[in-house]
Enzyme design. Sequence first.
Site, PDB file in Angstrom:
ATOM      1  CE  LYS A  51      -9.605 -11.929 -10.873  1.00 23.32           C
ATOM      2  NZ  LYS A  51      -9.507 -13.361 -10.528  1.00 23.32           N
ATOM      3  NE  ARG A 122      -6.842 -13.571 -13.986  1.00 27.43           N
ATOM      4  CZ  ARG A 122      -6.456 -12.295 -14.046  1.00 27.43           C
ATOM      5  NH1 ARG A 122      -6.416 -11.679 -15.228  1.00 27.43           N
ATOM      6  NH2 ARG A 122      -6.143 -11.651 -12.958  1.00 27.43           N
ATOM      7  N   GLY A 131      -8.881 -14.962  -2.285  1.00 27.06           N
ATOM      8  CA  GLY A 131      -8.596 -16.334  -1.904  1.00 27.06           C
ATOM      9  C   GLY A 131      -9.759 -17.293  -2.026  1.00 27.06           C
ATOM     10  CG  MET A 133     -13.817 -17.296  -6.616  1.00 28.41           C
ATOM     11  SD  MET A 133     -15.123 -18.510  -6.664  1.00 28.41           S
ATOM     12  CE  MET A 133     -16.447 -17.515  -5.988  1.00 28.41           C
ATOM     13  NE  ARG A 374      -8.152  -6.886  -5.797  1.00 30.13           N
ATOM     14  CZ  ARG A 374      -7.921  -8.194  -5.726  1.00 30.13           C
ATOM     15  NH1 ARG A 374      -8.709  -9.036  -6.357  1.00 30.13           N
ATOM     16  NH2 ARG A 374      -6.927  -8.660  -5.032  1.00 30.13           N
ATOM     17  CG  HIS A 492      -5.400 -15.509   3.115  1.00 32.88           C
ATOM     18  ND1 HIS A 492      -5.717 -15.784   4.433  1.00 32.88           N
ATOM     19  CD2 HIS A 492      -6.555 -15.549   2.428  1.00 32.88           C
ATOM     20  CE1 HIS A 492      -7.018 -16.000   4.517  1.00 32.88           C
ATOM     21  NE2 HIS A 492      -7.551 -15.865   3.325  1.00 32.88           N
ATOM     22  CB  SER A 816     -38.333   8.256  20.169  1.00 30.37           C
ATOM     23  OG  SER A 816     -37.075   7.635  20.074  1.00 30.37           O
ATOM     24  CB  CYS A 883     -34.036   5.958  21.114  1.00 29.00           C
ATOM     25  SG  CYS A 883     -35.558   5.165  21.631  1.00 29.00           S
ATOM     26  CE1 TYR A 903     -33.816  11.155  18.358  1.00 32.33           C
ATOM     27  CE2 TYR A 903     -35.303  12.933  17.753  1.00 32.33           C
ATOM     28  CZ  TYR A 903     -34.999  11.850  18.560  1.00 32.33           C
ATOM     29  OH  TYR A 903     -35.852  11.448  19.532  1.00 32.33           O
TER      30      TYR A 903
HETATM   31  P1  ADP Z   1      -7.069 -13.915  -7.810  1.00 33.20           P
HETATM   32  O1  ADP Z   1      -8.465 -13.471  -8.024  1.00 33.20           O
HETATM   33  O2  ADP Z   1      -6.919 -14.937  -6.780  1.00 33.20           O
HETATM   34  O3  ADP Z   1      -6.128 -12.753  -7.694  1.00 33.20           O
HETATM   35  P2  ADP Z   1      -6.241 -14.088 -10.548  1.00 33.20           P
HETATM   36  O4  ADP Z   1      -7.207 -14.544 -11.558  1.00 33.20           O
HETATM   37  O5  ADP Z   1      -6.014 -12.638 -10.483  1.00 33.20           O
HETATM   38  O6  ADP Z   1      -6.664 -14.669  -9.141  1.00 33.20           O
HETATM   39  O7  ADP Z   1      -4.904 -14.833 -10.845  1.00 33.20           O
HETATM   40  C1  ADP Z   1      -3.892 -14.946  -9.918  1.00 33.20           C
HETATM   41  C2  ADP Z   1      -2.574 -14.691 -10.563  1.00 33.20           C
HETATM   42  O8  ADP Z   1      -2.387 -15.514 -11.693  1.00 33.20           O
HETATM   43  C3  ADP Z   1      -2.411 -13.290 -11.107  1.00 33.20           C
HETATM   44  O9  ADP Z   1      -1.998 -12.404 -10.122  1.00 33.20           O
HETATM   45  C4  ADP Z   1      -1.347 -13.474 -12.150  1.00 33.20           C
HETATM   46  O10 ADP Z   1      -0.068 -13.410 -11.571  1.00 33.20           O
HETATM   47  C5  ADP Z   1      -1.617 -14.845 -12.648  1.00 33.20           C
HETATM   48  N1  ADP Z   1      -2.326 -14.733 -13.914  1.00 33.20           N
HETATM   49  C6  ADP Z   1      -3.636 -14.574 -14.116  1.00 33.20           C
HETATM   50  N2  ADP Z   1      -3.915 -14.430 -15.413  1.00 33.20           N
HETATM   51  C7  ADP Z   1      -2.755 -14.506 -16.067  1.00 33.20           C
HETATM   52  C8  ADP Z   1      -2.373 -14.413 -17.429  1.00 33.20           C
HETATM   53  N3  ADP Z   1      -3.249 -14.188 -18.380  1.00 33.20           N
HETATM   54  N4  ADP Z   1      -1.066 -14.524 -17.720  1.00 33.20           N
HETATM   55  C9  ADP Z   1      -0.164 -14.713 -16.736  1.00 33.20           C
HETATM   56  N5  ADP Z   1      -0.448 -14.807 -15.452  1.00 33.20           N
HETATM   57  C10 ADP Z   1      -1.736 -14.709 -15.105  1.00 33.20           C
HETATM   58 MG    MG Z   2      -5.838 -11.391  -8.863  1.00 35.45          MG
END
Ligand code: ADP
Ligand code: MG
Length: 932
Positions: A51, A122, A131, A133, A374, A492, A816, A883, A903
């Site tokens: 990220k 984040r 999902g 973290m 990503r 999810h 083999s 094999c 192979y």
């Molecule tokens: P995940 O890894 O679970 O996607 P994120 O860190 O991407 O978690 O955060 C989840 C959501 O939180 C993002 O999709 C966004 O909508 C919101 N978010 C994250 N950072 C910001 C920010 N700087 N300003 C506003 N919303 C944010």
């Molecule tokens: Mg995200």
Amino acid sequence: MAVKSKAKKPAAKAKASPATKSAAKGTKYVYTWGAGRADGDGSMKPLLGGKGANLAEMTRIGLPVPPGFTVTTEVCTYFYANKKTYPASLQAQMEAGMANMEKIMGTKFGATEGMPLLVAVRSGARDSMPGMMDTILNLGLNDKSVLALSQATKNERFAWDCYRRFIQMYGDVVLGVQKRENEDHEPFETAIHEFKHEVYHADVEDSKLTAADQQELVKRFKALVKERTGKSFPDNPWDQLRGAAGAVFGSWMNDRANVYRRKYNIPTEWGTAVNVQAMVFGNTGDTSGSGVAFTRNPANGTDEFYGEFLINAQGEDVVAGVRTPEPVLKLKDQMPKSYAELLKVRATLEKHFKDVQDIEFTIQEGKLFMLQTRNGKRTAAAALKFSIDMVKEKLIDWQTAILRNPADQLEQLLAPIFDLNEVKKATVIATGLPAGPGAATGKIYFNADRSVQAAEKGEKVLLVRVETSPEDLRGMIAAEGILTARGGVSSHAALVARQMGKVCVCGAAAVHIDYEAKTATIAGQTFKEGDFLSIDGTSGTVYAGQIKTAPSEIIAGLLHGDKAAQATEKFKNYAQLMKWCSQATKLSVRTNADTPEQTQNAIAFGAVGIGLTRTEHMFFEGDRIDAMREMILADSLEARQTALAKLLPYQRDDFFGIFKALKGFPATIRFLDPPLHEFLPHAKEQQADLARKLGIPVEKIMSRVHELHEFNPMLGFRGCRLGIRYPEITAMQARAVFEAAADANKQGFKAKPEIMIPLVGFKKELDLQVELVHSVAKAVQAEKKTKIAYSVGTMIEIPRGALTADEIAETAEFFSFGTNDLTQTCLGMSRDDSGSFLPAYAESEIVKKNPFASIDQTGVGQLMQIAITKGRSKRPDIKLGICGEHGGDPDSVKFCHKIGLSYVSCSPYRVPVARLAAAQAAVSDLMAAKKK
Ligand code: ADP
Ligand code: MG
Ligand code: MG
């Protein structure tokens, strides 16, 4: 650990100039980005996490990203190595990062006058872990700054909404105010629910709550925190920030993260980074909102902008399934300017990253902000289409296209679809979003535990949930397919299904689930747990009952010559990919096959020969087993030869059929390998039966069974040991091979038998057997007046064989690697008995992968390398293959490429996977060489 970063190098040289002071003092732990500049970039994922690295990269290429900083994964490593403490210089570096953000935003963290700077905290591991973290938004608010926010934005409701959300998220994630065992719902949700019923006597939507309502909720939430934790909610923004960062690092080791890492073999050492980023707000009113999207359709690969959006919403609202989001395409009418901007971003991203992106964005009062990008997770079908399309669009070259198709996902393309005729007869009871293509039919279960239990009993399971969460992961792994009632394409369930290649239909609103009664009511019908449903994840359709499945287009096209299937785009794309694979590959792929049909299939999949025919499998068919048993029970050489003479025609016919199916490709034929007692009946009645058939007393059979009983059959009387003690068996098998080869030659398909002697540890063993084979060959060639192109080699499957491979290579024309036995004997672990402890070994990371599924490269792999070096020292052009079951495992195939085998051989249906993996290994080499 060395920090490989552009930013560090000058700092290491420069002497304490003010700007680089903190870096010069030691390691750089904080990397900032904002206003078009960034310390890091997209290549720094190991240090900054996926990220953080991509936020930096997006900033660099001029996209609108709110400023922020990344605390590196090294801090996570430090944290766990030092009793959960931080490096001394971290605080100062974070303060500098915060100051940078404040400067760009023109606001102050924790300000109680004017607009306060709020941040999102984040997590971000190297690879995204959906999902796993938890993100905390609106951090920095307290009883004073909330008033400042309210005044600065002139939006009281918004300010208290933010504050309420913050306390809820922080309370849950950092302070651990979570559902207790005796509770059905999260405590904060319960508090909201109670409040709504007190004031409105109904479940009104959150958006109906007034500023005063939110303020009241803040009060109740804080009381709840106090009650549950015994402590007050932290007021100081820096305390809040340190607490949140600690929680992110802490979550790296939580159960869910551990389960996920084990499934995807992510090492614990990688750690997670923490990103602190200025907040932008999608919840200020109807000109704001928040969304997620893919630059192309990740389920089927179509080139269309694909995603979801919620007006007046923040963060996880879109994916939480509380309100149903709208397709992102609708933004075109609702916010045309932002939509146009988004489309531009979509194009920029694909051009820059040269791959399909999964993005998160927020629109604040008409202004677009990018919050994440990503490489999008995709199904195998989408991966295939993306890769072929992008070559056409000249975004990538064909070698890259090969790498874009994960080898371990390729089997998804071969998975069955519903039988067309059966589907016509079935009743559609609901439709949802097609989130994971393929067809699945099974008994429904409403929770993860019961799904796992049922699957363990061998049932085919469909996991049916209102929506899934990371707690359901085990159940999702166990199920054939997943059906949810709520949630969109970024829910999810959809995310995980896409990644695991599970069939999935999500957001099928007509499915009404009653968890307590364990029933689902769909279109007026009630289904109990254990009833059958069928789902089509390609179309999103849900059917009542069981539906027969049919082969996929690729199987139908390749194996059944189905013209309609061959005309489909999927088939053509697959064929194109495999053509490229053939162009790239160094390692060829053979198959393990015992019948003409298996051989034909494998050749249709692109195999170029047989790497292993297990002759003993042929002895079980029909009444040949009786002749085999007669041979085993024989008292004398003569009696044995009589029985063997009965087996000879069977074997000859089998080999002939295989040679015919091979159309001139070579066949490695292994001589008798398993312990003899495996062929004898062990049950009383069957023994009596056999006695009657052979006209001998049953006692004789019983005593022979007893005689042949071994304490450790894996290490017992088997392999070449059989042929050494009973040379007439080897002679019969050799005769069958050569007679069949002679016949095949006469009929015009050239046979190329490669006779393989199993379980050799001593050169002398092989010498004795080879001498015998040659003498039979000589005899048959003379009798049939023909020349047969054959060779004789051995399996390297016990350590002594590997260690003395130079001696053995004097006789063996090929090796083999029998990596099943080589793994058993190298590790001293019986494959069949390892089930009781291997799971515990995986859990404690003693072994990263099951060594019987993926080659133990450091141990078994080393034996292989020794054998190769020694073998080549005596016979430089010795043919080398593998094999064992490992021949179809992508990582093992790549390893085989690396050590220079010619192979790999695997079961027919794994041939495409092995071809792809082999091509990928060759392409990776090529690219690495280019870089140098
Ligand atoms: P995940 O890894 O679970 O996607 P994120 O860190 O991407 O978690 O955060 C989840 C959501 O939180 C993002 O999709 C966004 O909508 C919101 N978010 C994250 N950072 C910001 C920010 N700087 N300003 C506003 N919303 C944010
Ligand atoms: Mg995200
Ligand atoms: Mg073996």
